[in-house]
Write a protein that holds these residues in place. Sequence first.
Motif, short mmCIF file in Angstrom:
data_model
loop_
_atom_site.label_atom_id
_atom_site.label_comp_id
_atom_site.label_asym_id
_atom_site.label_seq_id
_atom_site.Cartn_x
_atom_site.Cartn_y
_atom_site.Cartn_z
N THR A 13 0.84 -1.19 0.00
CA THR A 13 0.00 0.00 0.00
C THR A 13 0.88 1.24 0.00
O THR A 13 1.78 1.38 0.81
CB THR A 13 -0.92 0.00 1.24
N SER A 14 0.60 2.16 -0.92
CA SER A 14 1.41 3.38 -1.00
C SER A 14 1.10 4.30 0.18
O SER A 14 0.04 4.22 0.80
CB SER A 14 1.14 4.12 -2.31
N GLN A 15 2.03 5.19 0.47
CA GLN A 15 1.86 6.14 1.56
C GLN A 15 0.64 7.03 1.34
O GLN A 15 -0.10 7.32 2.26
CB GLN A 15 3.12 7.01 1.73
N SER A 16 0.40 7.44 0.09
CA SER A 16 -0.76 8.29 -0.19
C SER A 16 -2.07 7.55 0.05
O SER A 16 -3.05 8.13 0.51
CB SER A 16 -0.70 8.86 -1.60
N GLU A 17 -2.10 6.24 -0.25
CA GLU A 17 -3.31 5.45 0.00
C GLU A 17 -3.56 5.31 1.49
O GLU A 17 -4.70 5.37 1.94
CB GLU A 17 -3.19 4.07 -0.64
N ILE A 18 -2.49 5.14 2.26
CA ILE A 18 -2.62 5.03 3.72
C ILE A 18 -3.14 6.35 4.29
O ILE A 18 -4.05 6.37 5.11
CB ILE A 18 -1.26 4.65 4.36
N GLU A 19 -2.58 7.48 3.83
CA GLU A 19 -3.02 8.80 4.31
C GLU A 19 -4.48 9.06 3.93
O GLU A 19 -5.24 9.60 4.72
CB GLU A 19 -2.12 9.89 3.75
N ALA A 20 -4.88 8.67 2.71
CA ALA A 20 -6.27 8.85 2.27
C ALA A 20 -7.22 8.05 3.16
O ALA A 20 -8.27 8.56 3.55
CB ALA A 20 -6.42 8.45 0.81
N ALA B 287 -12.75 11.70 9.05
CA ALA B 287 -13.98 12.39 8.64
C ALA B 287 -15.20 11.62 9.13
O ALA B 287 -16.18 12.21 9.58
CB ALA B 287 -14.01 12.55 7.12
N ASP B 288 -15.14 10.30 9.05
CA ASP B 288 -16.26 9.47 9.50
C ASP B 288 -16.47 9.62 11.00
O ASP B 288 -17.60 9.66 11.47
CB ASP B 288 -15.99 8.01 9.12
N GLU B 289 -15.38 9.73 11.77
CA GLU B 289 -15.47 9.87 13.22
C GLU B 289 -16.21 11.14 13.64
O GLU B 289 -16.88 11.15 14.66
CB GLU B 289 -14.08 9.88 13.85
N VAL B 290 -16.10 12.21 12.86
CA VAL B 290 -16.77 13.48 13.22
C VAL B 290 -18.14 13.61 12.56
O VAL B 290 -18.76 14.66 12.63
CB VAL B 290 -15.89 14.71 12.91
N GLY B 291 -18.59 12.55 11.89
CA GLY B 291 -19.92 12.56 11.29
C GLY B 291 -20.01 13.29 9.97
O GLY B 291 -21.09 13.71 9.56
N ALA B 292 -18.88 13.46 9.30
CA ALA B 292 -18.87 14.17 8.02
C ALA B 292 -19.23 13.23 6.87
O ALA B 292 -18.98 12.04 6.92
CB ALA B 292 -17.49 14.77 7.77
N THR B 293 -19.81 13.81 5.83
CA THR B 293 -20.13 13.08 4.61
C THR B 293 -18.88 13.02 3.74
O THR B 293 -18.20 14.03 3.59
CB THR B 293 -21.25 13.81 3.84
N PRO B 294 -18.56 11.86 3.15
CA PRO B 294 -17.43 11.82 2.22
C PRO B 294 -17.67 12.82 1.08
O PRO B 294 -18.77 12.88 0.53
CB PRO B 294 -17.41 10.39 1.71
N VAL C 212 -18.53 18.38 5.80
CA VAL C 212 -17.36 17.67 5.30
C VAL C 212 -16.18 17.94 6.24
O VAL C 212 -16.19 18.93 6.98
CB VAL C 212 -17.00 18.10 3.85
N ALA C 213 -15.19 17.08 6.20
CA ALA C 213 -14.00 17.27 7.04
C ALA C 213 -12.81 16.70 6.31
O ALA C 213 -12.92 15.72 5.58
CB ALA C 213 -14.18 16.58 8.39
N LEU D 168 -10.05 21.50 0.14
CA LEU D 168 -10.17 20.54 1.24
C LEU D 168 -10.18 19.13 0.67
O LEU D 168 -10.97 18.83 -0.24
CB LEU D 168 -11.45 20.80 2.02
N TYR D 169 -9.33 18.26 1.20
CA TYR D 169 -9.23 16.86 0.75
C TYR D 169 -9.56 15.95 1.93
O TYR D 169 -9.02 16.14 3.02
CB TYR D 169 -7.82 16.59 0.25
N ASP D 170 -10.44 14.97 1.69
CA ASP D 170 -10.83 14.05 2.76
C ASP D 170 -10.46 12.60 2.48
O ASP D 170 -10.89 11.70 3.17
CB ASP D 170 -12.32 14.15 3.04
N GLY D 171 -9.65 12.35 1.47
CA GLY D 171 -9.27 10.99 1.12
C GLY D 171 -10.14 10.39 0.05
O GLY D 171 -9.79 9.36 -0.54
#
Length: 128
Positions: A21-28, A35-42, A54-55, A76-79
């Motif tokens: 798994t690439s580092q960018s995939e792990i960060e995403a 974002a899911d933890e704070v109740g944000a929509t992807p 969004v978060a 803003l990027y959320d993965g």
Amino acid sequence: MTTAEPPKRGGLRGFFSRLATSQSEIEAQELREDADEVGATPIVSCGGRRRFCVAGTLRTVTLRPRGGAPALEAELYDGSDVIDLVWLGRRKIAGIEPGRTVKAEGLVSMQDGRKVMFNPRYELRPGS
């Protein structure tokens, strides 16, 4: 009667999976989980002309005039996708800077093929 357990991600198989798994995939993936933890929509699920929360992490922050008035724009990027947050009439907002984690809420619209949220309510989040 015994049921087969699902394979576990630990051990040697999990180690090689993490290596592949690439580092960018792990960060995403981490951004999507946060974002899911704070109740944000992807962001990828946000459609035009509806309110969303969004978060994610701010990638860029630029001052770009719109209609002769100043406008602070942040990507803003959320993965999952990106959205442009635009504050009209603002040149600078304390804490809005690249790398900052933000939660934003507002009406999503489409402009030039990109998702945009004008004058969103926002919350600066700890981290990054």
